[in-house]
Structure formats: C-alpha cells, structure tokens
Design an enzyme around this catalytic site. Sequence first.
Site, mmCIF file in Angstrom:
data_model
loop_
_atom_site.group_PDB
_atom_site.id
_atom_site.type_symbol
_atom_site.label_atom_id
_atom_site.label_comp_id
_atom_site.label_asym_id
_atom_site.label_seq_id
_atom_site.Cartn_x
_atom_site.Cartn_y
_atom_site.Cartn_z
ATOM 1 N N GLU A 34 0.788 -1.433 0.064
ATOM 2 C CA GLU A 34 -0.025 0.077 -0.004
ATOM 3 C C GLU A 34 0.483 1.090 -0.021
ATOM 4 O O GLU A 34 1.650 1.207 0.596
ATOM 5 C CB GLU A 34 -0.536 0.038 0.887
ATOM 6 C CG GLU A 34 -2.215 1.135 1.552
ATOM 7 C CD GLU A 34 -2.908 1.091 2.713
ATOM 8 O OE1 GLU A 34 -3.369 0.343 2.832
ATOM 9 O OE2 GLU A 34 -3.259 1.575 2.920
ATOM 10 N N LYS A 218 -7.253 -0.439 11.295
ATOM 11 C CA LYS A 218 -7.094 -1.544 9.952
ATOM 12 C C LYS A 218 -5.636 -0.314 9.806
ATOM 13 O O LYS A 218 -4.439 -1.213 10.044
ATOM 14 C CB LYS A 218 -8.379 -1.344 8.951
ATOM 15 C CG LYS A 218 -7.084 -1.814 8.034
ATOM 16 C CD LYS A 218 -6.361 -0.903 6.333
ATOM 17 C CE LYS A 218 -6.833 -1.311 5.333
ATOM 18 N NZ LYS A 218 -5.174 -0.604 5.106
ATOM 19 N N ASP A 234 4.339 -14.177 11.614
ATOM 20 C CA ASP A 234 2.885 -14.234 11.230
ATOM 21 C C ASP A 234 1.660 -13.570 11.798
ATOM 22 O O ASP A 234 1.407 -13.482 12.795
ATOM 23 C CB ASP A 234 2.308 -15.799 11.972
ATOM 24 C CG ASP A 234 0.523 -16.268 11.455
ATOM 25 O OD1 ASP A 234 0.682 -15.257 11.182
ATOM 26 O OD2 ASP A 234 1.055 -17.636 12.106
ATOM 27 N N HIS A 332 -2.168 10.303 -0.983
ATOM 28 C CA HIS A 332 -2.129 10.087 -1.616
ATOM 29 C C HIS A 332 -2.199 9.571 -3.158
ATOM 30 O O HIS A 332 -2.070 9.386 -4.101
ATOM 31 C CB HIS A 332 -3.850 8.502 -1.563
ATOM 32 C CG HIS A 332 -4.162 7.938 0.480
ATOM 33 N ND1 HIS A 332 -4.871 7.398 0.409
ATOM 34 C CD2 HIS A 332 -2.272 7.969 1.267
ATOM 35 C CE1 HIS A 332 -4.868 6.782 1.602
ATOM 36 N NE2 HIS A 332 -3.553 6.693 1.462
HETATM 37 C C1 MEV Z 1 -6.232 3.542 5.157
HETATM 38 O O1 MEV Z 1 -6.100 1.586 4.671
HETATM 39 C C2 MEV Z 1 -6.173 3.212 6.297
HETATM 40 C C3 MEV Z 1 -6.937 4.359 6.743
HETATM 41 O O2 MEV Z 1 -8.045 4.110 6.829
HETATM 42 C C4 MEV Z 1 -6.960 4.684 8.813
HETATM 43 C C5 MEV Z 1 -7.731 5.424 9.145
HETATM 44 O O3 MEV Z 1 -8.587 5.638 8.162
HETATM 45 O O4 MEV Z 1 -7.637 5.374 10.374
HETATM 46 C C6 MEV Z 1 -7.064 5.353 6.368
#
Ligand code: MEV
Length: 380
Positions: A34, A218, A234, A332
């Site tokens: 990513e 995430k 892992d 991004h």
């Molecule tokens: C993207 O991979 C991760 C985010 O969505 C985390 C977040 O929203 O805090 C930018």
Amino acid sequence: MIENVIGRYSLPFALATNFRINERDYLIPMVIEEPSVVAACSYAAKLFRKTGGFSASSDEPVMIGQIQLLDLRDLAKATEAILSHRADILAEINAGAGSIVERGGGARDLKIRKFEGSRIGNMLVIHLHFDTRDAMGANAINSALEGITPSIERISGGRANLRILSNLSDRRLAWASGMIEAETLVTEGAPGVKVVDAIIEAAVLAEIDPYRAATHNKGIMNGIDAMIMATGNDWRAVEAGAHAYASRDGQYTSLTRWWKDEDGNLHGRIELPLAAGIVGGATRAHRGAQAAVRILSPRSARELASVAAAVGLAQNFAAIRALATDGIQRGHMRMHARQLALAAGAAAEDVPGIVQRMIDAGSIRLAYAKEIVKERKQGS
Ligand code: MEV
C-alpha cells in the site's frame, strides 16, 4: 517453505525512518503493497522524535495454549484434580520442552476455565501459560499441549479434543506511548491546538463506534503488519490477537487512546497482544526476513514487540492527523498517479513528469496516463 509452489511473489521491502524508542534509534523494515504507509509512518515518527520519541515495553513472551476437555461427569472434581497436580504437570511439560527451558522459557502456569450448558454440553478448557522466549512459539506451545494431554486425561478422567495455542495472546501485550507538541501540528488553515482537538475527536469516534474502530485499527495494523511480515512473523496471528483484544470488553473498540495535557499537547498510547519472535519460524528460512531482523536489530522478541507497538501508534497518528486536517486523499494522489503512470506503461524515468502533468491537470485517471504515455512515445 510451503507446498505446491509455482513461483515467488514479491512485495516492496522498505525502511521507515526517524524512529526513536526508549532512547534508541531504529530503522523499521516494512513489507507492504500500500502506497503512503511507509512515508506516513516515518513522518509521524519524526514528530514524536521532537519530544524524545516513544516509550515502549512489553510483557514476558508468555503464550496461552488451550486443551478442550470433554466427557467430564463432575467439572468441580476434575478442576480440583488438575489443580492439585499443577506442579507435576508443569514439571512434565518442562522436562519434554527441550532447549527453550535452558534458555529460560517453558511452562509457567496453568489455569482452568469452565463452560457449562453449551450446545454440546459441559467442558473445561485448560490454559497453559508457556514462556517462548525469543520465538513466536507456536510450535513450542502446540507440542507442549499435545505432549501433556495423556496426563491431563488421566488426572481428570476426561477426553481431550482441541489442543492449540490461542491467538488472543493477552499475556503477551506490548504498549507504547508518545507526545507531540501542539505547535508542531499547525497547518495552513488551523493552529496546532485546533488540530489536536480534531485528532482527539476522531479518536473518540473510534472508541465508541465499531464501524470507525475497524478502520482506525486497520490503519494501526498497516504499520504493524508490514513490520511483522518483513521480520518473517505470522501477521495473521498478530491481526487475530489485535482484533480479539479490541473486543475484550464486549464491544469492539480502538486499540489506541489520544488525549491532551494542560498545555494542549497531544498524547497517545497503544496496547495490544503482540506474539512475534526473532528466532524460528520463517526467520529461519527466509533471507529477506533475516535481513529485516538484522536491520531492526532487536535484542529480544520483547524488544521487537515494543517496537511494533510504537510503529502502530505512529501509523495511527499519521492517519488520524491526515483525516482530521487535509483528508486522506491529498497525500495519496501523488502515489496513486505514480501507480497509474506505471500501469499505463511509462518508463521509470518518465514517471515523475507524467505524475506532475496528471496532478497539474487535476486528472488522476488511467485513461489520461495512457494518453500522456502515448503522446510521449509518438514524440520520441
Ligand atoms: C487506510 O489503509 C488506513 C486508514 O483508513 C486508517 C484510518 O482511517 O484511520 C487511512
């Protein structure tokens, strides 16, 4: 390493910079597909570094293994019998555990959990706490569980079914904290104190709402997984532990907390299970993983876990700072444009120029990238 191999599948291997943790500098190896994760993490670490960096620590590397015991007539009696043999059971496990005991690890404790009235009746679940030292320890604890099963069955009079580690390794937590001065967070549109407030508002939503918490966590795992993967560990195990831990009070919530002090400066803390090692597993066979461990140079699995926690906190800060200020897309876009230029068949040396044209035109689209590439080819 695995079965039915038809080739190799490679991913970018990068280093995140600027990390200072417990007064030691680190380069963080990261393997991830990513865009922006490594840059965001390095940027965040730079801001934390201004106030001395992160403080981080972790528990002793104690894994939990489970034995499911069924067909017990009297759960209380079986519990009593097992507990009265606790010392013998631990000694038997350690006698068969090999070199891990010589290195200071081995069986530490035994707990019993009782489940009554399930769909298949009553059961006991034996929890073995096993110190796996510098290994993640899946093999060590699973072998210990299988080895001790006949004795547990004999002592309890029950029948063992599952014998496997738990990925909710909450005896093996890691945590990290750090501070960023409000004035460092000033943007074109807002003073630092306002940015601190917006970050805390974002963090609180992740505390109260599972829909936001999932995305928030995430983002944390973007950083942790990349380091865990680079070091040959892992990452699914670490993911499973993190999300189970985030639900420990019955509602899924954030793995971090953000607040401000009386001077308005931003403080953050993260805590999560981190079962990862620096010996054994893929680190034994994978040269990239060996290189990653050498670059990071942790002195123990506990140190690796502490560093991973700091990486998670940094990554979380970077994401919520971006979300609470410019929005995530701005940063991004350049990376996205790069990917489109490459997908459109641009030569590496042409990529920066093509990216700039796409940004200037406000058109970050594959069709436009193809058009520019075609135009350049015709021109050359
Ligand atoms: C993207 O991979 C991760 C985010 O969505 C985390 C977040 O929203 O805090 C930018």
